[in-house]
Scaffold this motif. Sequence first.
Motif, PDB file in Angstrom:
ATOM      1  N   ILE A  56       0.830  -1.064  -0.124  1.00  0.00           N
ATOM      2  CA  ILE A  56       0.014   0.119   0.052  1.00  0.00           C
ATOM      3  C   ILE A  56       0.962   1.277  -0.100  1.00  0.00           C
ATOM      4  O   ILE A  56       0.563   2.355  -0.727  1.00  0.00           O
ATOM      5  N   ALA A  57       2.090   1.067   0.815  1.00  0.00           N
ATOM      6  CA  ALA A  57       2.838   2.310   0.960  1.00  0.00           C
ATOM      7  C   ALA A  57       3.379   2.717  -0.709  1.00  0.00           C
ATOM      8  O   ALA A  57       3.647   3.797  -0.875  1.00  0.00           O
ATOM      9  N   GLN A  58       3.889   1.545  -1.201  1.00  0.00           N
ATOM     10  CA  GLN A  58       4.287   1.742  -2.565  1.00  0.00           C
ATOM     11  C   GLN A  58       3.104   2.280  -3.592  1.00  0.00           C
ATOM     12  O   GLN A  58       3.785   3.472  -4.148  1.00  0.00           O
ATOM     13  N   TYR A  59       1.988   2.018  -3.341  1.00  0.00           N
ATOM     14  CA  TYR A  59       0.898   2.438  -4.367  1.00  0.00           C
ATOM     15  C   TYR A  59       0.929   4.021  -3.922  1.00  0.00           C
ATOM     16  O   TYR A  59       0.613   4.966  -4.898  1.00  0.00           O
ATOM     17  N   LEU A  60       0.668   4.384  -2.601  1.00  0.00           N
ATOM     18  CA  LEU A  60       0.638   5.946  -2.433  1.00  0.00           C
ATOM     19  C   LEU A  60       1.748   6.726  -2.736  1.00  0.00           C
ATOM     20  O   LEU A  60       1.385   7.884  -3.004  1.00  0.00           O
ATOM     21  N   GLU A 107      -8.681  -4.225  -3.563  1.00  0.00           N
ATOM     22  CA  GLU A 107      -7.492  -5.811  -3.837  1.00  0.00           C
ATOM     23  C   GLU A 107      -6.719  -5.644  -4.610  1.00  0.00           C
ATOM     24  O   GLU A 107      -5.868  -6.167  -4.795  1.00  0.00           O
ATOM     25  N   ASP A 108      -6.655  -4.557  -5.692  1.00  0.00           N
ATOM     26  CA  ASP A 108      -5.439  -4.308  -6.597  1.00  0.00           C
ATOM     27  C   ASP A 108      -4.275  -3.570  -5.955  1.00  0.00           C
ATOM     28  O   ASP A 108      -3.050  -3.699  -6.182  1.00  0.00           O
ATOM     29  N   VAL A 109      -4.588  -2.573  -5.209  1.00  0.00           N
ATOM     30  CA  VAL A 109      -3.885  -1.787  -4.340  1.00  0.00           C
ATOM     31  C   VAL A 109      -2.903  -2.705  -3.667  1.00  0.00           C
ATOM     32  O   VAL A 109      -1.646  -2.403  -3.605  1.00  0.00           O
ATOM     33  N   VAL A 158     -11.744   2.210  -3.500  1.00  0.00           N
ATOM     34  CA  VAL A 158     -12.854   1.405  -3.005  1.00  0.00           C
ATOM     35  C   VAL A 158     -12.723   0.072  -2.751  1.00  0.00           C
ATOM     36  O   VAL A 158     -11.858  -0.755  -3.326  1.00  0.00           O
ATOM     37  N   CYS A 159     -13.356  -0.636  -1.841  1.00  0.00           N
ATOM     38  CA  CYS A 159     -13.366  -2.013  -1.660  1.00  0.00           C
ATOM     39  C   CYS A 159     -14.354  -2.733  -2.859  1.00  0.00           C
ATOM     40  O   CYS A 159     -14.171  -3.602  -3.373  1.00  0.00           O
ATOM     41  N   GLU A 160     -15.423  -2.110  -2.901  1.00  0.00           N
ATOM     42  CA  GLU A 160     -16.636  -2.644  -3.896  1.00  0.00           C
ATOM     43  C   GLU A 160     -17.150  -1.494  -4.309  1.00  0.00           C
ATOM     44  O   GLU A 160     -17.272  -0.256  -3.919  1.00  0.00           O
ATOM     45  N   GLU A 211      -9.626  -3.123   5.973  1.00  0.00           N
ATOM     46  CA  GLU A 211      -8.937  -2.449   4.724  1.00  0.00           C
ATOM     47  C   GLU A 211      -8.652  -1.138   5.203  1.00  0.00           C
ATOM     48  O   GLU A 211      -7.530  -0.573   5.091  1.00  0.00           O
ATOM     49  N   HIS A 212      -9.425  -0.484   6.248  1.00  0.00           N
ATOM     50  CA  HIS A 212      -9.219   1.104   6.838  1.00  0.00           C
ATOM     51  C   HIS A 212      -8.100   0.809   7.572  1.00  0.00           C
ATOM     52  O   HIS A 212      -6.880   1.796   7.407  1.00  0.00           O
ATOM     53  N   GLY A 213      -7.744  -0.095   8.414  1.00  0.00           N
ATOM     54  CA  GLY A 213      -6.233  -0.376   9.453  1.00  0.00           C
ATOM     55  C   GLY A 213      -5.290  -0.599   8.438  1.00  0.00           C
ATOM     56  O   GLY A 213      -4.166   0.155   8.734  1.00  0.00           O
TER      57      GLY A 213
END
Length: 619
Positions: free
Chosen positions: A83-87, A189-191, A175-177, A107-109
Amino acid sequence: MVAEPGLRPVRMGDTRVAVSKGENGAIYIRSCEEPDEYPRAITDRLDHWAEQAPDRLFLADRDAKGAWQSRTYRETRDQVRSIAQYLLTQNLSEERPVLILSGNSLEHGLLALGAMYAGIPYAPVSPAYSLVSTDYAKLRHIVELLQPGLIFVDNGAKYSKALAAVMPADARLVVCESPLSAYACDRFEDVVKTVATDIVDDANAKITEDTIAKFLFTSGSTGMPKAVINTQRMLCFNQMMLRHTLAFLQDEPPVLVDWLPWNHTAGGNHNFGIALYNGGSFYIDQGKPTPDGIVETVRNLCEVSPTLYFNVPKGYEALVHHLRDNQRLCTSFFARLKLMQYAGAGLSQYVWDSLEEVAVDTVGEKVMIVTGYGSTETAPFAFTTTWPVDQAGSVGLPAVGLEVKLVPNAEKQELRLRGPSITPGYWRQPDKTRESFDEEGYYMIGDALKFVDPDDIERGFLFDGRVSEDFKLSTGTWVHVGSIRTAIAETFAPYVRDAVLTGLNENHIGALLFADFTACRKLCRDLPADASERDIASHPLVRSVFQERLNALGAKATGSAQFVARAILLESSPDLDAHEVTDKGSINQRAVQVRRADKVADLYREPIPESVMVARKGN
């Protein structure tokens, strides 16, 4: 070690303090203990536990089918780095942070940890601003203040109206969905499948104690919400304070089952942080402190035995009703519980006694109950008791590393605080920052404390109300709201949840009473099962009991500053959506008076309306 007869032993830290006098009557207090070492960033603890206990469960949440989905420390660290890489590829910074609109979830956490791991601030926001509000005024204010570069929601369709009102043109959506085609949008899920590279390590290495970890918003009860800057120093030093004071956290990994919202400091900093900092396991509870919402909490507590438990008084009240009737719940809840803590409001004696009675019946001993004290600006841990509390309103003593100043203010001692766990201020509001700190750099929290025993500082302090909530009657007599609310809670137990006091520039004190409708319902068994709150509040037996309790309260009063002359039993619970009660469960006195101005007027109307109960100074 606290080990009293009949009490489950629990290891607590040393909270002895030193006291000195200053000019103009100021009193300075600080811990005699020296602070322990602490990391430069809270995510350093994630790295630590991913190496030391890689397969230990860290986070768990229920999926759509009700099964627990979980992440170990190793799995969490791996996904957080992705997630850090994506951000880091999204051109995010303090000037363009991450905004989280959804409530607590796995996911929030993960996203929150990913942002902090990359050195990018994030801001969790109350879901009510998106899902309840119709004008989105507070949400729009937050977006304009922060200028987020990325917004996260769990369900795009659910948040579509709010996003249409506030989404910046240059921001990305995750988004999650239910992704929305109107925006540059990615699925969570892709992130988490992003491959982490060296840029993650480079960004993480640049984090310092002064790096902004997150922005947490005040409730906005007296205006628009302010963004409280939370630095890495605040988070880490605060967790060190907790680990030092709640010394049993050093003995075994804690297990928490917790619902408190992460957009508030108690849930997002204090509780989530305890699990992360101490290598514990955090089970996300989607329950709520209401008669209906507590059912999910009960389900979770029947499956997971916590080692420490946090809730607001309203949550404990709801839980007690189930503890009395559910042996499986009792056995699981008390199996390894070392401590119960409450905050946000006073815990009624009825609930306190019930918790102790059920514990003794279940495991043969009481479990220590303590209270904490702090605010968003204090990260939040500031005061606590490290001994069994025997007096309502006790907040204990200041934690290690915190400097406290008490300043005379009218008839009270106003509290001010200074230390590494205190916020440097409010984001992009330098005027509000200046107003909140005194000439010595102490944060002016707006509350008052008083000594339990002026001759024995080790007995700690009592909460003495909000300085701003106290008011004068027309006679010039000060009314101390906090102490009267406590007296109401004790006298009316178990039938009252809380009270709002009125009387500014009036001849007498009035009270708007919020009932515990679950307890009151037992007084009127003749009503049908689907009886409304209005039906219960207007029932003759309920009215009779409330009149008796009001008279009993009046009999205790020693003067007009304590005598509640008139009261109205409100026919509906406090409304979270109207900000009458915060997400933490405490009553917003000002918001209630504004929303129910007609009821406030009735308390002073002549002739006295039928709905108003009049107290007698005798039974």
